[in-house]
Design an enzyme around this catalytic site. Structure first.
Site, PDB file in Angstrom:
ATOM      1  N   GLU A 397       0.838  -1.207   0.000  1.00 38.03           N
ATOM      2  CA  GLU A 397       0.000   0.000   0.000  1.00 38.03           C
ATOM      3  C   GLU A 397       0.878   1.265   0.000  1.00 38.03           C
ATOM      4  OE1 GLU A 397      -3.170   0.314  -0.316  1.00 38.03           O
ATOM      5  OE2 GLU A 397      -3.727   2.218   0.583  1.00 38.03           O
ATOM      6  N   THR A 529     -12.484   6.853 -12.986  1.00 37.94           N
ATOM      7  CA  THR A 529     -11.524   6.445 -11.961  1.00 37.94           C
ATOM      8  C   THR A 529     -11.921   5.116 -11.308  1.00 37.94           C
ATOM      9  OG1 THR A 529     -10.220   7.251 -10.100  1.00 37.94           O
ATOM     10  CG2 THR A 529     -12.583   7.652 -10.001  1.00 37.94           C
TER      11      THR A 529
END
Ligand SMILES: *[C@@H]1O[C@H](CO)[C@@H](O)[C@H](O)[C@H]1NC(C)=O
Ligand SMILES: *[C@@H]1O[C@H](CO)[C@@H](O)[C@H](O)[C@H]1NC(C)=O
Ligand SMILES: *[C@@H]1O[C@H](CO)[C@@H](O)[C@H](O)[C@H]1NC(C)=O
Length: 538
Positions: A397, A529
């Protein structure tokens, strides 16, 4: 205290170094070279049988997740694949069903799509007790319904019996009615003096708190969906709301705070005067899709959104000039850094920001700009490196590459791989790295990017898979991904599985129409997106 000062000085020195000349030499782009001169194709051609095997495996992953969701979680927002129940992290209107519809359409999963359409027609968007995120609801629900309408009233109408007079015609049109109801229920969020919307609210609220702030991704990632709704319905109010708010990002009221580099903005904006509250940012969380949509609006309609394109070009140029950075231990790699107050650069990256390679490739194609294409491909390489260097084959991440801050236990890892683990090291079923592979493949046609996507899929399938679906894993630095968390995000259906399917699905075009991103300056579809394809304006 001493530590803080020292750290600041080190960072400033590094900034000076960057602002000096090293990067300019690294990025000395010739004007019109063929991309293959920079990136000789190295992938092996896949035959029809292998392509079929891979698309079938990706469809199988969709069905595995969908069946688990239907069995344990319907009609909540998402499956919790460890505790075998449902969760409502997206206001509870059935996010997975609506976010997953477009991918099921492209995969031509007929009975899944019919279940989803029938469900959507019955959702009551006027009622909700939960907190609503304008951003998440727009990209997952509104975007999901509008994209499905574009697909099912267009290239997929025949396959799904959705032409006028056919059995699914009404259900497909209902996607538009429901989109109107959802937008009408939420539009009071824009009722501030500036028109900048509140990021969160309840439908039971009668007003918003105009002393609040919103983030630039929250303000600047509405305009594609709300404009598409206006263009489909012929009712201009939705486009006007989103575009009015966007003005405060196109022209910053207090640039001394809000625009630390030309085109690169701070993060929080106050609703009641449109002023920026800080100067930190980058292409990661809280900002990301604001930049993404600047170029996508231009792709959507070149006539109306020229100013958006100019703003994207400013941001792109500043990114190459101020934020592009190579780790000291691996000068072959390029990452994009973040910035904090007073233009300090921090050498931090994130999975979220890995969409940037694909976004530069989109810009490079539609603006016919080799520099953006080459830079985009370099960034794709950098993000691939965060996958290929870990034992799990999945990227973390968060990561970093500040030579002066490498943790003692990671010196060797940094020397070899050009980054170190920093912050969260889980993998949350995010799409951005695969999304960038997809763009790189479509531009170069180099099968290498397909191999990278396939490697990622196999790694996800072997670490994130549970008996009922797929889930977040806690630690990509362990071969098995560490512990399994308990959430199958709706964007797993909408984004990860869609980009994987599109990258292997050469034949999956309806008639002569290829859905998604193509090489060249003329695009027929623009992908939101949340990976929902919208038909562009002619
Ligand atoms: C959808 O809205 C249109 C226009 O308002 C209306 O004519 C139509 O009956 C609606 N469809 C359904 C199924 O309610
Ligand atoms: C907008 O806000 C004003 C002032 O707070 C209020 O009078 C008005 O009713 C609001 N409009 C909507 C549509 O919520
Ligand atoms: C994905 O995992 C399932 C279950 O372990 C397995 O049956 C399948 O072959 C895997 N797919 C690929 C492409 O490895």
């Amino acid at each position: 205290m001493f530590g803080m000062l020292r750290r600041t000085r080190v960072v400033l020195l590094v900034v000076f170094f960057i602002a000096g000349s090293t990067l300019y030499m690294l990025f000395d782009y010739p004007s019109e070279p063929s991309l293959h001169a920079f990136f000789p194709p190295s992938g092996i051609q896949l035959d029809a049988k292998e392509l079929r095997y891979r698309t079938d495996a990706i469809k199988e992953a969709y069905m595995h997740s969908w069946n688990g969701y239907m069995k344990y979680a319907y009609p909540t927002d998402e499956l919790m694949p460890m505790s075998q129940k449902g969760g409502n992290s997206m206001s509870g209107w059935g996010a997975s069903i609506i976010d997953g519809l477009g991918t099921a359409t492209l995969m031509e999963l007929h009975s899944v799509v019919e279940t989803q359409l029938k469900f959507i027609a019955k959702v009551d968007y006027t009622k909700n007790e939960n907190v609503i995120s304008l951003f998440e609801t727009t990209i997952r629900y509104l975007g999901g319904m509008l994209s499905a309408f574009d697909l099912l009233s267009g290239p997929y109408a025949e396959s799904f019996k959705a032409r006028k007079g056919e059995q699914n015609y009404e259900l497909v049109n209902e996607l538009v009615n429901q989109s109107i109801k959802l937008a009408d229920a939420m539009k009071f969020a824009f009722n501030s003096t500036t028109g900048i919307p509140a990021g969160y609210f309840r439908l039971t609220d009668t007003s918003i708190n105009t002393n609040d702030v919103n983030i630039i991704a929250g303000i600047g990632t509405l305009v594609l969906e709300w404009t598409r709704l206006s263009d489909i319905t012929g009712d201009p109010q939705y486009a006007q709301l989103a575009q009015r708010a966007q003005e405060y990002l196109l022209v910053v009221q207090n640039p001394e705070v809000g625009e630390p580099f030309p085109g690169l903005l701070g993060t929080h904006v106050r609703l009641n005067d449109g002023k920026f509250q800080d100067s930190f940012g980058g292409w990661g969380a809280l900002s990301d899709s604001y930049y993404e949509y600047l170029i996508k609006m231009f792709v959507y309609d070149k006539r109306r959104f020229l100013r958006y394109k100019e703003r994207w070009v400013q941001a792109a140029e500043s990114t190459i000039k101020y934020l592009a950075s190579s780790p000291a231990s691996r000068t072959d790699l390029v990452y994009v850094a973040e910035y904090s107050n007073h233009n300090q650069i921090s050498f931090k990256g994130s999975h979220l920001a890995c969409f940037i390679g694909g976004n530069f490739l989109l810009g490079g194609q539609v603006l016919k700009n080799t520099k953006y294409n080459v830079f985009g491909l370099r960034l794709v390489d950098g993000c691939h490196n965060t996958y290929s260097s870990t034992p799990s084959g999945l990227g973390p991440e968060n990561f970093a590459w500040d030579e002066s801050l490498v943790p003692a236990g990671q010196k060797e890892f940094f020397t070899k791989n050009g980054f170190y683990y920093s912050g969260s090291i889980d993998y949350r079923l995010r799409p951005e790295v695969i999304e960038s592979y997809y763009h790189a493949y479509m531009v170069t046609r180099d099968n290498k990017y397909r191999e990278w996507a396939w490697d990622a899929f196999k790694a996800i399938n072997s670490t994130c898979r549970t008996s009922s679906g797929f889930t977040t894993v806690s630690d990509v630095s362990q071969a098995d991904g560490g512990k399994k968390a308990d959430k199958q995000e709706s964007f797993w259906f909408a984004e990860v599985l869609k980009y994987l399917f599109l990258i292997f699905n050469e034949e999956g075009v309806q008639g002569s129409e290829r859905i998604g991103f193509v090489r060249g300056s003329k695009q027929k579809w623009v992908i939101t997106t949340e990976a929902h394809p919208f038909r562009v304006q002619d």
